[in-house]
Design a protein around this motif. Structure first.
Motif, PDB file in Angstrom:
ATOM      1  N   GLY A  80       0.895  -1.149   0.078  1.00 36.68           N
ATOM      2  CA  GLY A  80      -0.064  -0.076   0.118  1.00 36.68           C
ATOM      3  C   GLY A  80       0.906   1.360   0.091  1.00 36.68           C
ATOM      4  O   GLY A  80       1.811   1.170   0.140  1.00 36.68           O
ATOM      5  N   THR A  81       0.116   2.347   0.037  1.00 42.02           N
ATOM      6  CA  THR A  81       0.770   3.810  -0.095  1.00 42.02           C
ATOM      7  C   THR A  81       0.132   4.743   1.062  1.00 42.02           C
ATOM      8  O   THR A  81      -1.101   4.508   1.239  1.00 42.02           O
ATOM      9  CB  THR A  81       0.625   4.387  -1.306  1.00 42.02           C
ATOM     10  N   GLU A 126      -1.522   7.763   2.083  1.00 42.16           N
ATOM     11  CA  GLU A 126      -2.188   9.024   1.515  1.00 42.16           C
ATOM     12  C   GLU A 126      -2.820   9.859   2.429  1.00 42.16           C
ATOM     13  O   GLU A 126      -3.314   9.072   3.552  1.00 42.16           O
ATOM     14  CB  GLU A 126      -3.310   8.370   0.476  1.00 42.16           C
ATOM     15  N   ARG A 163      -5.840  11.927   4.211  1.00 42.54           N
ATOM     16  CA  ARG A 163      -7.314  11.438   4.300  1.00 42.54           C
ATOM     17  C   ARG A 163      -8.225  12.347   3.476  1.00 42.54           C
ATOM     18  O   ARG A 163      -9.021  11.959   2.651  1.00 42.54           O
ATOM     19  CB  ARG A 163      -7.937  11.748   5.590  1.00 42.54           C
ATOM     20  N   GLU A 220      -3.920   3.135   1.624  1.00 42.96           N
ATOM     21  CA  GLU A 220      -4.638   2.552   0.429  1.00 42.96           C
ATOM     22  C   GLU A 220      -3.674   1.386   0.210  1.00 42.96           C
ATOM     23  O   GLU A 220      -2.669   1.514  -0.662  1.00 42.96           O
ATOM     24  CB  GLU A 220      -4.677   3.689  -0.721  1.00 42.96           C
ATOM     25  N   HIS A 256      -3.673  -2.974  -1.679  1.00 39.83           N
ATOM     26  CA  HIS A 256      -4.328  -3.463  -2.674  1.00 39.83           C
ATOM     27  C   HIS A 256      -4.312  -5.055  -2.109  1.00 39.83           C
ATOM     28  O   HIS A 256      -3.493  -5.611  -1.862  1.00 39.83           O
ATOM     29  CB  HIS A 256      -3.682  -3.514  -3.918  1.00 39.83           C
ATOM     30  N   GLU A 272     -12.747   1.514   4.550  1.00 41.61           N
ATOM     31  CA  GLU A 272     -13.684   1.470   3.234  1.00 41.61           C
ATOM     32  C   GLU A 272     -13.117   0.353   2.182  1.00 41.61           C
ATOM     33  O   GLU A 272     -11.763   0.261   2.327  1.00 41.61           O
ATOM     34  CB  GLU A 272     -13.577   2.754   2.567  1.00 41.61           C
ATOM     35  N   LEU A 303      -9.288  -2.417  -3.796  1.00 39.77           N
ATOM     36  CA  LEU A 303      -8.448  -1.314  -3.108  1.00 39.77           C
ATOM     37  C   LEU A 303      -9.122  -0.949  -1.653  1.00 39.77           C
ATOM     38  O   LEU A 303     -10.517  -0.915  -1.698  1.00 39.77           O
ATOM     39  CB  LEU A 303      -8.613  -0.032  -3.943  1.00 39.77           C
ATOM     40  N   ASN A 361      -9.102   1.164   1.966  1.00 39.67           N
ATOM     41  CA  ASN A 361      -8.503   2.302   2.850  1.00 39.67           C
ATOM     42  C   ASN A 361      -8.627   1.913   4.241  1.00 39.67           C
ATOM     43  O   ASN A 361      -9.631   1.554   4.727  1.00 39.67           O
ATOM     44  CB  ASN A 361      -9.355   3.668   2.465  1.00 39.67           C
ATOM     45  N   SER A 373      -7.531   3.533   8.104  1.00 39.57           N
ATOM     46  CA  SER A 373      -6.899   4.836   8.945  1.00 39.57           C
ATOM     47  C   SER A 373      -5.979   4.276   9.874  1.00 39.57           C
ATOM     48  O   SER A 373      -5.999   3.257  10.166  1.00 39.57           O
ATOM     49  CB  SER A 373      -8.274   5.527   9.663  1.00 39.57           C
TER      50      SER A 373
END
Length: 389
Positions: free
Chosen positions: A68-69, A71, A73, A251, A253, A285, A298, A300, A302
């Motif tokens: 992931g990366t 990002e 919010r 984020e 995968h 998400e 994908l 997401n 926190s």
């Protein structure tokens, strides 16, 4: 006869070559020990070899590292709402910005000209409205005069003091004055509508002029500057990318085979490899669409604020997928000789050095993939002090 001797001689040479090769292979491999084999005879345990540890077998969770990366919010793509040439960009990558701060300016000459035309049109519309109001006032006075004359003539006609012709003329003037007043009132309504349209055009021109000043919608930091003076700005083409919130998300995968384990609300671990930190993450998400090429979803998640973490950094979302028994030994019980790993096993007759193959690390213990069966006792002090056995 000579031919037979030659065949025998060649055969003997071949046998000698094979024997020599076999002997060399035996000499080369006789000193090597595969994982789990015992190296040499048992050696007596010395008095100093008193620190021991038991090999343990423990059910351990297997993890899948979803790439992931990091990002932000919330992000803001700063795009122009009018087409114009970029005059100035006042911020650069990484700079902090505050809400309402001027970020960039566009060429406003065309908008200024449009505003001037709109104001002139408004001025003309107001003048027409004033003329229409005067016309209505005049028509109203003429109407009142014609009505009074018609009513007076009608009374005289009833008293036989006026002729039919006089009555018809008075009535005709009255009707004409009434129609004129109605027409002038309609003209006034049109003039008022014209003023309203002109005022709206002025407001639109003022708004368009305001769009030439690009301001920050919130406090944040510039992630990327995407325009320079002289560039042509147009709606849909971003000028800047802002991070408007300090909180970061991951984020990642996730393969479709593990998507059932990352439903929203699930708590997982996330690892930021660059910082060598593992933090708690919460799935927020799951995008309900699988990439047809990679067969991944994908996700997401926190995460808490981590010092030194920035958007774009590499991270892994750790997903548990299985529990398996593993053999664990203390880290300090393992020593390395070149590329080989070995431990010292305590036996009834003394000690033996045993080659092992290790896997994952769990805190202060290491998984052993080969070389031990889980029932051994290790000499830790021996392993620490004798690094060449």
């Amino acid at each position: 006869m000579v031919k037979n001797k030659r065949v025998v001689f060649i055969t003997l040479i071949g046998l000698l070559v094979i024997a020599a090769a076999a002997g060399g292979f035996w000499l080369y491999t006789s000193g090597k020990i595969g994982p789990g084999s015992v190296s040499g005879p048992d050696e007596p345990v010395q008095a100093g070899d008193v620190v021991t540890a038991s090999v343990s077998v423990k059910n351990t969770t297997r993890w899948y590292d979803a790439v992931g990366t990091l990002e932000p919010r919330t992000r803001a793509r700063i795009e122009p709402r009018v087409s114009a040439r970029v005059e100035e960009v006042r911020v650069n990558d990484g700079e902090k910005v505050s809400k309402g701060q001027l970020l960039a300016m566009l060429d406003d000459r065309e908008m200024q000209a449009e505003l001037s035309r709109a104001r002139q049109s408004l001025k003309n519309a107001v003048s027409k409205k004033q003329q229409a109001e005067q016309a209505v006032d005049a028509s109203k006075a003429a109407f009142e005069e014609a009505r009074s004359a018609y009513e007076r003539t009608e009374k005289l006609y009833k008293g036989e003091a006026a002729t039919q012709e006089q009555l018809e003329k008075a009535r005709s003037r009255f009707l004409q004055a009434k129609a004129g007043l109605k027409s002038d009132r309609n003209g006034l309504q049109g003039a008022k509508a014209g003023v309203g349209m002109a005022e709206e055009a002025v407001v639109k021109s003022e708004i368009a002029l305001g769009y030439t000043e690009i301001k920050s919608p919130a406090d944040g930091r510039v992630l990327r500057r995407m325009a320079d003076p002289g560039d042509m700005a147009s709606p849909g083409k971003p000028l800047l990318l802002l991070r408007t919130d300090k909180e970061l998300i991951i984020e990642a995968h996730v393969p479709e085979t593990l998507v059932s384990r990352v439903q929203p609300g699930k708590s997982l671990k996330a690892r930021i490899t660059t910082l060598d930190k593992t933090v708690d993450a919460r799935v927020e998400e799951l995008i309900p669409y699988a990439d047809p090429q990679t067969r991944t979803f994908l996700v997401n998640a926190s995460m808490p604020e981590v010092k030194g973490a920035y958007p774009g950094m590499y991270a892994k979302l750790m997903i548990p997928y299985d529990k398996v028994p593993v053999i664990l030994v203390p880290v300090e019980a393992i020593r390395r000789v070149g590329q080989l790993e070995l431990v010292t096993v305590r036996t009834e007759d003394g000690r033996k050095n045993r080659y092992i193959k290790t896997g994952s690390r769990y805190d202060q213990k290491v998984e052993v993939l080969a070389g031990l069966d889980g029932e051994e006792t290790l000499l830790i002090e021996e392993s620490k002090n004798d690094g060449h056995r």
